[in-house]
Design a protein around this motif. Structure first.
Motif, PDB file in Angstrom:
ATOM      1  N   LYS A   1       0.615  -0.848  -0.048  1.00 59.62           N
ATOM      2  CA  LYS A   1       0.299   0.319   0.183  1.00 59.62           C
ATOM      3  C   LYS A   1       0.990   1.038  -0.414  1.00 59.62           C
ATOM      4  O   LYS A   1       1.990   1.269   0.308  1.00 59.62           O
ATOM      5  N   VAL A   2       0.713   1.887  -0.579  1.00 55.49           N
ATOM      6  CA  VAL A   2       0.880   3.186  -0.607  1.00 55.49           C
ATOM      7  C   VAL A   2       0.961   4.802   0.549  1.00 55.49           C
ATOM      8  O   VAL A   2      -0.012   4.603   1.066  1.00 55.49           O
ATOM      9  N   PHE A   3       1.949   4.884   1.149  1.00 54.06           N
ATOM     10  CA  PHE A   3       2.076   5.945   2.852  1.00 54.06           C
ATOM     11  C   PHE A   3       2.516   7.201   2.261  1.00 54.06           C
ATOM     12  O   PHE A   3       3.708   7.519   1.480  1.00 54.06           O
ATOM     13  N   CYS A   4       2.018   7.989   3.333  1.00 54.76           N
ATOM     14  CA  CYS A   4       2.897   9.223   2.792  1.00 54.76           C
ATOM     15  C   CYS A   4       3.955   9.028   4.141  1.00 54.76           C
ATOM     16  O   CYS A   4       4.213   8.304   5.191  1.00 54.76           O
ATOM     17  N   LEU A   5       5.233   9.869   4.275  1.00 52.09           N
ATOM     18  CA  LEU A   5       5.661  10.208   5.343  1.00 52.09           C
ATOM     19  C   LEU A   5       6.315   9.629   6.653  1.00 52.09           C
ATOM     20  O   LEU A   5       6.316   8.559   7.788  1.00 52.09           O
ATOM     21  N   GLU A   6       4.995  10.060   7.300  1.00 55.26           N
ATOM     22  CA  GLU A   6       4.304   9.590   8.717  1.00 55.26           C
ATOM     23  C   GLU A   6       4.115   8.409   8.767  1.00 55.26           C
ATOM     24  O   GLU A   6       4.093   7.898  10.231  1.00 55.26           O
ATOM     25  N   HIS A   7       3.770   7.720   7.878  1.00 55.05           N
ATOM     26  CA  HIS A   7       3.113   6.741   7.930  1.00 55.05           C
ATOM     27  C   HIS A   7       3.416   5.260   7.463  1.00 55.05           C
ATOM     28  O   HIS A   7       3.003   4.482   7.412  1.00 55.05           O
ATOM     29  N   ARG A   8       4.948   5.365   6.891  1.00 51.42           N
ATOM     30  CA  ARG A   8       5.389   4.699   5.886  1.00 51.42           C
ATOM     31  C   ARG A   8       6.212   3.428   6.964  1.00 51.42           C
ATOM     32  O   ARG A   8       6.374   2.508   6.679  1.00 51.42           O
ATOM     33  N   SER A   9       6.367   3.667   8.316  1.00 48.90           N
ATOM     34  CA  SER A   9       6.921   2.656   8.706  1.00 48.90           C
ATOM     35  C   SER A   9       6.012   1.254   8.963  1.00 48.90           C
ATOM     36  O   SER A   9       4.734   1.505   8.685  1.00 48.90           O
ATOM     37  N   TYR A  10       5.913   0.548   9.373  1.00 50.62           N
ATOM     38  CA  TYR A  10       5.429  -1.244   9.628  1.00 50.62           C
ATOM     39  C   TYR A  10       4.446  -0.760  11.002  1.00 50.62           C
ATOM     40  O   TYR A  10       3.730  -0.840  10.686  1.00 50.62           O
ATOM     41  N   LYS A  11       5.151  -0.005  11.070  1.00 50.47           N
ATOM     42  CA  LYS A  11       4.478  -0.233  13.215  1.00 50.47           C
ATOM     43  C   LYS A  11       3.257   1.315  12.822  1.00 50.47           C
ATOM     44  O   LYS A  11       2.095   0.682  13.598  1.00 50.47           O
ATOM     45  N   SER A  12       3.334   1.949  12.354  1.00 44.75           N
ATOM     46  CA  SER A  12       2.543   3.239  12.606  1.00 44.75           C
ATOM     47  C   SER A  12       1.603   3.296  11.649  1.00 44.75           C
ATOM     48  O   SER A  12       0.477   4.139  11.586  1.00 44.75           O
ATOM     49  N   HIS A  13       1.700   2.447  10.334  1.00 43.17           N
ATOM     50  CA  HIS A  13       0.291   1.649  10.016  1.00 43.17           C
ATOM     51  C   HIS A  13      -0.115   0.187  10.102  1.00 43.17           C
ATOM     52  O   HIS A  13      -1.098  -0.071   9.404  1.00 43.17           O
ATOM     53  N   SER A  14      -0.067  -0.078  11.212  1.00 40.07           N
ATOM     54  CA  SER A  14       0.125  -1.531  11.760  1.00 40.07           C
ATOM     55  C   SER A  14       0.196  -2.527  10.901  1.00 40.07           C
ATOM     56  O   SER A  14      -0.550  -3.143   9.956  1.00 40.07           O
ATOM     57  N   CYS A  15       1.244  -3.073  10.018  1.00 38.10           N
ATOM     58  CA  CYS A  15       1.274  -3.559   9.113  1.00 38.10           C
ATOM     59  C   CYS A  15       0.947  -4.822   9.023  1.00 38.10           C
ATOM     60  O   CYS A  15       1.676  -5.207  10.321  1.00 38.10           O
ATOM     61  N   THR A  16       0.229  -5.810   8.423  1.00 42.82           N
ATOM     62  CA  THR A  16      -0.140  -7.513   9.055  1.00 42.82           C
ATOM     63  C   THR A  16       1.060  -8.484   8.481  1.00 42.82           C
ATOM     64  O   THR A  16       0.927  -9.341   8.820  1.00 42.82           O
ATOM     65  N   LYS A  17       1.491  -7.767   7.370  1.00 43.28           N
ATOM     66  CA  LYS A  17       3.228  -8.453   6.694  1.00 43.28           C
ATOM     67  C   LYS A  17       4.072  -8.185   7.313  1.00 43.28           C
ATOM     68  O   LYS A  17       5.160  -8.063   6.341  1.00 43.28           O
ATOM     69  N   SER A  18       4.147  -7.619   8.389  1.00 43.76           N
ATOM     70  CA  SER A  18       5.619  -5.712   8.856  1.00 43.76           C
ATOM     71  C   SER A  18       6.702  -7.486   8.514  1.00 43.76           C
ATOM     72  O   SER A  18       7.763  -7.466   8.516  1.00 43.76           O
ATOM     73  N   ASP A  19       6.267  -8.764   9.022  1.00 43.03           N
ATOM     74  CA  ASP A  19       7.651  -9.752   8.965  1.00 43.03           C
ATOM     75  C   ASP A  19       8.381 -10.713   8.228  1.00 43.03           C
ATOM     76  O   ASP A  19       8.656 -11.862   7.534  1.00 43.03           O
ATOM     77  N   HIS A  20       8.088  -9.954   7.116  1.00 40.05           N
ATOM     78  CA  HIS A  20       7.714 -10.733   5.471  1.00 40.05           C
ATOM     79  C   HIS A  20       9.431 -11.043   5.051  1.00 40.05           C
ATOM     80  O   HIS A  20       9.589 -11.897   4.809  1.00 40.05           O
ATOM     81  N   ASN A  21      10.557 -10.214   5.994  1.00 34.03           N
ATOM     82  CA  ASN A  21      11.662 -10.659   5.441  1.00 34.03           C
ATOM     83  C   ASN A  21      12.176 -10.329   7.030  1.00 34.03           C
ATOM     84  O   ASN A  21      13.974 -10.853   6.692  1.00 34.03           O
TER      85      ASN A  21
END
Length: 192
Positions: free
Chosen positions: A36-56
């Motif tokens: 998904k596309v995010f602004c500077l403030e929400h680009r980190s996994y934690k800030s936008h609660s990414c469900t696939k944050s551990d893929h790498n």
């Protein structure tokens, strides 16, 4: 809603896809996990609660028997117990590797690692940094070398003491009186 831009330039920039933001960003960031596309403030996994944050990310399980770490990233949907059982059955599990080396000096319990280990140049023992000198770890070759040198030093000390005792007070006074008390013959130079 990821499309953005202005009326004049509709392809310029994208809207942030965070549920509360939707800000138009001219330098948007695409998340590597959820795409998904995010602004500077929400680009980190934690800030936008990414469900696939551990893929790498890499995950590891440590075997309690041999202290070997086993990577679990490639195993999809397997629990840690199954991975450890598979490791035990593989034959790679060696319980003798569990024990960490410690400093061989009596009463020293320092665990030897690559950063705090020193090899003695005389006896070739691996000791901790606190006991790196031959006198500190009772070096087997260092003791014999130091005892032979101390015997030689002891002989020199004994000869000195015998010569000192044989001199009388009158001899000391005579040798002290024969010395000249005149200033040195070379003049000193003063710089101004």
């Amino acid at each position: 809603m990821a499309s953005g831009g202005t009326e004049a330039f509709p392809d310029l920039g994208k809207h942030c896809q965070h549920r509360d933001c939707h800000q138009l960003d001219f330098l948007p960031f695409t998340c590597h996990g959820c795409q998904k596309v995010f602004c500077l403030e929400h680009r980190s996994y934690k800030s936008h609660s990414c469900t696939k944050s551990d893929h790498n990310s890499r995950k590891v399980v440590v075997c309690e028997t041999c202290s070997m770490s086993i990577e679990t990233t490639g195993y999809v949907r397997q629990d840690e117990e199954a991975i450890l059982k598979k490791h035990l059955k593989s034959g790679n599990c060696d319980p003798t590797k569990k024990k960490k080396p410690i400093c061989p000096v009596k009463r020293c319990k320092e665990v030897l690692a690559f950063s705090n280990t020193s090899s003695c140049k005389t006896c070739h023992k691996k000791v901790c940094l606190k006991h790196r000198f031959p006198a500190d770890h009772a070096c087997s070759r260092g003791i014999s070398a130091s005892s032979s040198s101390s015997a030689a030093n002891g002989g020199w000390k004994n000869r000195f003491l015998v010569a000192l005792a044989s001199r009388t007070a009158q001899e000391c006074v005579k040798t002290g009186a024969t010395r000249s008390t005149s200033p040195p013959s070379t003049p000193s130079v003063k710089a101004y």
